[in-house]
Scaffold this active site. Structure first.
Site, short mmCIF file in Angstrom:
data_model
loop_
_atom_site.label_atom_id
_atom_site.label_comp_id
_atom_site.label_asym_id
_atom_site.label_seq_id
_atom_site.Cartn_x
_atom_site.Cartn_y
_atom_site.Cartn_z
CD GLN A 32 11.36 -1.33 19.14
OE1 GLN A 32 11.80 -1.45 20.27
NE2 GLN A 32 10.69 -0.25 18.75
N GLY A 33 11.86 -6.70 19.09
CA GLY A 33 12.30 -7.80 19.96
C GLY A 33 13.03 -8.88 19.19
NE ARG A 47 1.82 -11.11 18.52
CZ ARG A 47 2.95 -10.47 18.78
NH1 ARG A 47 4.07 -11.12 19.01
NH2 ARG A 47 2.95 -9.15 18.82
CD GLU A 94 -1.18 -7.73 13.62
OE1 GLU A 94 -0.04 -7.39 13.23
OE2 GLU A 94 -1.85 -7.04 14.41
CD GLU A 130 10.45 -9.80 23.11
OE1 GLU A 130 9.34 -9.26 23.02
OE2 GLU A 130 11.15 -10.07 22.12
CB SER A 139 3.86 -11.76 15.45
OG SER A 139 4.84 -10.84 15.80
CG LEU A 140 8.94 -10.89 13.33
CD1 LEU A 140 10.38 -10.40 13.47
CD2 LEU A 140 8.30 -10.22 12.13
CG HIS A 161 1.84 -4.65 20.04
ND1 HIS A 161 2.78 -3.91 19.36
CD2 HIS A 161 2.40 -5.88 20.25
CE1 HIS A 161 3.86 -4.66 19.16
NE2 HIS A 161 3.64 -5.85 19.67
CG HIS A 191 3.88 -3.62 23.51
ND1 HIS A 191 4.68 -3.04 24.47
CD2 HIS A 191 4.61 -4.59 22.94
CE1 HIS A 191 5.86 -3.66 24.47
NE2 HIS A 191 5.85 -4.60 23.55
NE ARG A 242 3.82 -8.12 24.25
CZ ARG A 242 4.31 -8.35 23.04
NH1 ARG A 242 3.52 -8.45 22.00
NH2 ARG A 242 5.61 -8.46 22.87
CE LYS A 266 -3.78 1.36 3.07
NZ LYS A 266 -4.49 0.84 4.25
#
Ligand code: SIN
Length: 479
Positions: free
Chosen positions: A49-50, A357, A346, A114, A362-363, A322, A227, A270, A37
């Site tokens: 990041q994580g 989650r 997602e 985490e 997620s990655l 998040h 988050h 989380r 997009k």
């Protein structure tokens, strides 16, 4: 209006890790079009990041499986979680073969930790810039059969004889029709529907609307993750949970730990941390005094704090939108309930996250299920008739749209009020429509439709929670 026509085997809508994983693993004999997009680098994956959770270094995936299920409140689908963690064991080696270089401490991997993980298993690249490095490396590996088009908005899926056969939208401001043998939705989540989010602003639930309008089933839309730690400044930035994994503690203005009641402290799941912080009276900070080599391990965070004049030793934080656990219902290979349409990442409800989650899964989900989708995609006959119905969009000004966005921001929160949802649904119930489509109106229409889908789902969940609370209260009075 001019019209661009494309004919491909597979159309992938999205440009983050889910989309790129599918593109990298489809047979190179297929002609693949991947559309983004905005610029491709404006995907949520680029901002990750994580890192990537994997039990690559553990004797088995059992502990990762347990942590994922417990974080999900036992609401994830156990067989899918097993697929995620077991197939995810090889993800790190796979990614290295594509050129990704994970951070190391000497010869060993520098794995981080985490919230709700029982051990260090988060692989990262460039400290807290994992997403940027992984995505740049993988995009360089895309083979020649994959064409990437930026600034493409897909606003409608086309269905022929019950099967998705392509899509229409805009390439820049030019109307675009794409005839395709299969369509993969990898449009990401919903965070960009509001301002107070860790997400890119362009990630606005488009895939939910596209899928729903061709009759695909959507599930668990009210499962939304907040988050705990966005930087508490005017423009939100994520402060990675890996910082708490490295020893940072959530404290109040007197320096007292705010998660002292939880056995995992600042590294509790989380959702629990986000709820505690939301209820907390007064500001909350991340005390980073125990984090070693912070500049080297968290370069992006340090630069962001510098930019805002924030003392890195005491970072003000507050929760924000998040991740979307619900989405387009898919089987284990990303097939939706409509032939020819797949969903991954997602936008999909893959069943691996349940109510909450687990961090950095997620990655991993994008990689594991992206590979599965690529293996499962069946390319239907491309020569089928491609009939495009006339498109209508909401005819609303940019000003009115931004007022609706503010209303969405009032209820798309960790503690929504039914009255705010109802007002939004009433205000957006019968908006004027026009056949004079434009990209701007199409984008606004997709966002409002996505928000309405979510509003209905959140309202149903809140109403049933309220009903349960009343029943419990009545039961406790009469027993
Ligand atoms: C973070 O770095 O805190 C976010 C990682 C994630 O959402 O999985």
């Amino acid at each position: 209006m001019s019209l661009q026509l494309e004919r491909v085997d597979v159309l992938i809508i999205g440009a983050g890790l889910a989309a790129v994983t599918v593109a990298l693993h489809l047979p190179q004999t297929l002609n693949v079009l991947l559309v983004s997009k905005r610029e491709v680098t404006r995907a949520n994956s680029d901002m990750a990041q994580g890192g990537i959770a994997s039990s690559y270094l553990e004797p088995s995936s059992v502990d990762h499986e347990r942590d994922t299920l417990v974080a999900s409140k036992m609401a994830a689908i156990p067989e899918r979680v097993y697929m995620l963690v077991e197939e995810g064991r090889s993800a790190i080696g796979d990614l290295e073969r594509f050129g990704v270089v994970f951070d190391r401490d000497g010869a060993a991997y520098a794995v981080g930790r985490e919230g709700a993980h029982g051990m260090n298993r988060i692989f990262h690249v460039g400290g807290d810039e994992t997403g940027r490095h992984v995505m740049a490396t993988l995009r360089r590996q895309l083979p020649d059969n994959v064409t990437v088009m930026e600034h493409v908005l897909i606003d409608t899926l086309v269905k022929t004889d019950g099967c998705v056969s392509g899509a229409t939208g805009y390439n820049g401001e030019t109307r675009l029709h794409v005839q395709a043998g299969a369509v993969v939705l990898a449009t990401g989540g919903i965070g960009g529907l509001i301002d107070w989010t860790s997400n890119c602003r362009s990630v606005t639930g488009d895939g939910l609307v596209l899928a729903e309008e061709v009759g695909a089933r959507l599930t668990n839309l009210s499962r939304i993750q907040f988050h705990p730690t966005l930087l508490a400044v005017d423009s939100p930035h994520l402060v990675t949970e890996a910082l708490r994994g490295a020893g940072a503690m959530l404290v109040d203005s007197s320096g007292r730990p705010v998660m002292a009641h939880h056995p995992l402290g600042s590294l509790a799941p989380r959702d629990e941390v986000a709820r505690t912080l939301t209820r907390h009276d007064g500001p909350v900070y991340l005390d980073t005094s125990r984090v070693e080599r912070i500049k080297e391990r968290f370069p992006k965070l340090v630069a962001t704090c510098d930019m805002h004049g924030i003392d890195i030793r005491r970072i003000p934080v507050r929760p924000g939108l998040h991740f979307h656990m619900g989405g387009v219902d898919v089987d284990a290979d990303g097939r939706t309930s409509v032939a020819g349409l797949y969903a991954v990442g997602e936008v999909a409800d893959s069943g691996v996250h349940g109510m909450n989650r687990l961090a950095s899964n997620s990655l991993l989900e994008c990689w594991v299920f992206g590979k599965r989708v690529a293996a499962a995609v069946t390319v239907e006959e491309k020569e089928k008739p491609f009939t495009v119905d006339e498109t209508t969009v909401y005819e609303i000004s940019v000003d009115l749209f931004s007022r609706y966005r503010q209303q969405i921001g009032k209820w798309l929160t960790i503690s929504p009020q039914i009255g705010d949802i109802t007002s939004f649904l009433e205000n957006t119930h019968e908006l004027p429509q026009t056949k004079h489509v434009s990209r701007q109106l199409s984008e606004q229409t997709l966002s409002l439709k996505a928000a309405r889908l979510l509003a209905h789902a959140v309202m149903r969940t809140e109403a049933s929670n309220e009903q349960n609370r009343i029943t419990r209260t009545v039961d406790s009075i009469f027993t």
